[in-house]
Scaffold this active site. Sequence first.
Site, PDB file in Angstrom:
ATOM      1  N   GLU A 113      36.092  33.382  64.538  1.00  0.00           N
ATOM      2  CA  GLU A 113      37.085  33.949  65.441  1.00  0.00           C
ATOM      3  C   GLU A 113      37.008  33.310  66.818  1.00  0.00           C
ATOM      4  O   GLU A 113      35.947  32.859  67.248  1.00  0.00           O
ATOM      5  CB  GLU A 113      36.855  35.454  65.601  1.00  0.00           C
ATOM      6  CG  GLU A 113      36.931  36.240  64.308  1.00  0.00           C
ATOM      7  CD  GLU A 113      36.463  37.682  64.471  1.00  0.00           C
ATOM      8  OE1 GLU A 113      36.167  38.077  65.615  1.00  0.00           O
ATOM      9  OE2 GLU A 113      36.394  38.403  63.473  1.00  0.00           O
ATOM     10  N   CYS A 126      37.114  32.573  74.497  1.00  0.00           N
ATOM     11  CA  CYS A 126      35.822  32.970  73.941  1.00  0.00           C
ATOM     12  C   CYS A 126      35.723  32.322  72.570  1.00  0.00           C
ATOM     13  O   CYS A 126      36.575  32.551  71.706  1.00  0.00           O
ATOM     14  CB  CYS A 126      35.748  34.490  73.843  1.00  0.00           C
ATOM     15  SG  CYS A 126      34.231  35.113  73.077  1.00  0.00           S
ATOM     16  N   CYS A 133      26.176  35.553  62.043  1.00  0.00           N
ATOM     17  CA  CYS A 133      25.066  35.534  63.000  1.00  0.00           C
ATOM     18  C   CYS A 133      23.816  36.060  62.312  1.00  0.00           C
ATOM     19  O   CYS A 133      23.896  37.018  61.531  1.00  0.00           O
ATOM     20  CB  CYS A 133      25.394  36.393  64.219  1.00  0.00           C
ATOM     21  SG  CYS A 133      24.109  36.373  65.504  1.00  0.00           S
ATOM     22  N   CYS A 137      21.755  42.299  65.207  1.00  0.00           N
ATOM     23  CA  CYS A 137      21.925  43.427  66.126  1.00  0.00           C
ATOM     24  C   CYS A 137      22.792  44.487  65.430  1.00  0.00           C
ATOM     25  O   CYS A 137      23.904  44.185  64.994  1.00  0.00           O
ATOM     26  CB  CYS A 137      22.575  42.966  67.421  1.00  0.00           C
ATOM     27  SG  CYS A 137      21.575  41.735  68.321  1.00  0.00           S
ATOM     28  N   CYS A 140      26.672  45.301  66.242  1.00  0.00           N
ATOM     29  CA  CYS A 140      27.577  44.156  66.298  1.00  0.00           C
ATOM     30  C   CYS A 140      28.114  43.841  64.908  1.00  0.00           C
ATOM     31  O   CYS A 140      27.338  43.700  63.956  1.00  0.00           O
ATOM     32  CB  CYS A 140      26.837  42.944  66.870  1.00  0.00           C
ATOM     33  SG  CYS A 140      27.755  41.396  66.776  1.00  0.00           S
ATOM     34  N   HIS A 247      20.947  44.706  76.850  1.00  0.00           N
ATOM     35  CA  HIS A 247      21.325  45.949  76.159  1.00  0.00           C
ATOM     36  C   HIS A 247      20.292  47.073  76.234  1.00  0.00           C
ATOM     37  O   HIS A 247      20.611  48.206  75.865  1.00  0.00           O
ATOM     38  CB  HIS A 247      21.674  45.675  74.695  1.00  0.00           C
ATOM     39  CG  HIS A 247      22.760  44.662  74.517  1.00  0.00           C
ATOM     40  ND1 HIS A 247      23.947  44.719  75.218  1.00  0.00           N
ATOM     41  CD2 HIS A 247      22.833  43.549  73.731  1.00  0.00           C
ATOM     42  CE1 HIS A 247      24.708  43.690  74.864  1.00  0.00           C
ATOM     43  NE2 HIS A 247      24.063  42.963  73.981  1.00  0.00           N
ATOM     44  N   CYS A 364      33.593  41.241  68.498  1.00  0.00           N
ATOM     45  CA  CYS A 364      33.249  40.033  67.761  1.00  0.00           C
ATOM     46  C   CYS A 364      32.930  40.344  66.300  1.00  0.00           C
ATOM     47  O   CYS A 364      32.127  41.216  66.000  1.00  0.00           O
ATOM     48  CB  CYS A 364      32.043  39.379  68.432  1.00  0.00           C
ATOM     49  SG  CYS A 364      31.441  37.937  67.588  1.00  0.00           S
TER      50      CYS A 364
END
Length: 385
Positions: A113, A126, A133, A137, A140, A247, A364
């Site tokens: 994306e 972006c 990934c 996390c 996410c 975070h 994301c």
Amino acid sequence: MTSLPLIPATSDAPAARRASMPPQHLADLDLAGRQALVTGLGEPAFRAKQVSTHYFGRLVRDPQAMTDLPAATRDRLADQLLPTLLTPVRELACDDGATRKALWRLHDGALVESVLMGYPDRVTVCISSQAGCGMACPFCATGQAGLTRNLSTAEIVDQAVYLAGVAASGAVAGSPPRLSHVVFMGMGEPLANYSRVIAAIRRLVSPAPEGLGLSQRHITVSTVGLVPAIRRLASEDLSVTLALSLHAPDDDLRDELVPVNQRWKVAEVLDAAWDYAARTGRRVSIEYAMIKDVNDQPWRADLLGRLLAGKLAHVNLIPLNPTPGSRWDASPKPVEREFVRRLRDAGVSTTVRDTRGREIDGACGQLAAAEDNDTNTDRAGEAPA
């Protein structure tokens, strides 16, 4: 929300794909490398500059539009320098067209994306550095999907070039027609694909026809805190902004929210960030997703303030954009405002990120996850062969 017409998605993408790197593209090479490739094909070296000027200087990605090249030469060079890397699957727009999110299918079926965001004084894109990934996390969408593979340098750069062309077309009303900022905050952990991300940055900041000609200071690279890579980035003689996805200010919670913290603790990550700031003179952006009843307590704001007070840092609070079915939710606005107040009282520069793209699966990985779910649902309804 507006759905923009693009090339339709193919419905026969393989359910189980084997990750593989794409063919070489001119954006994988510096200008000297492109010239060597062209002369190896028996063409004069200046052809490399011609094609590069079209791609980076004029934002032309279609070889057939490069009419200053002889037709036979055009086709030959296109095969070697301009293979198709990104096939548009879906593009959505919101915020009166100022925010546009693109979903791409790569040559091996992987999905990534990119987002274009127009403002009165700038246009930002972006971009993704990995398909998926591996940082895991839990809040996410990309982290929940896992890692498919690293993107090539050209796959990273091509996202920016495509969306720079969208901006240049005047499609983003009320914004300048030139792309000015790039943030590596899309899918993936940029510093886990280190060499290709650095090469992509050099393409983005080199003047045309070598690259896109952006300012180094308008490039932001995010990381969850890969300490050796942060220290390596500090030695690259680049003036990009480092964005640290923190975070949580305490190890107990950050171990859960950002699992890599189990390897490099908060103190070590911040120490690397302060070294980066000292060597580059660039203020570090501390990214902090505000998650209801998880990391938004007043005492955590006070702890974060003590950790950052007097440092070359800015806190970017991010109202969480929850993923479907997630147990995580955004902090209420009064809680967010109190968090901001406490940080500012500690002398820490703090802003709340503009909440763009919520109607278009703006977090994301959400659009890719939705596409995968749609594809799997379609297949589930098919009769067995």
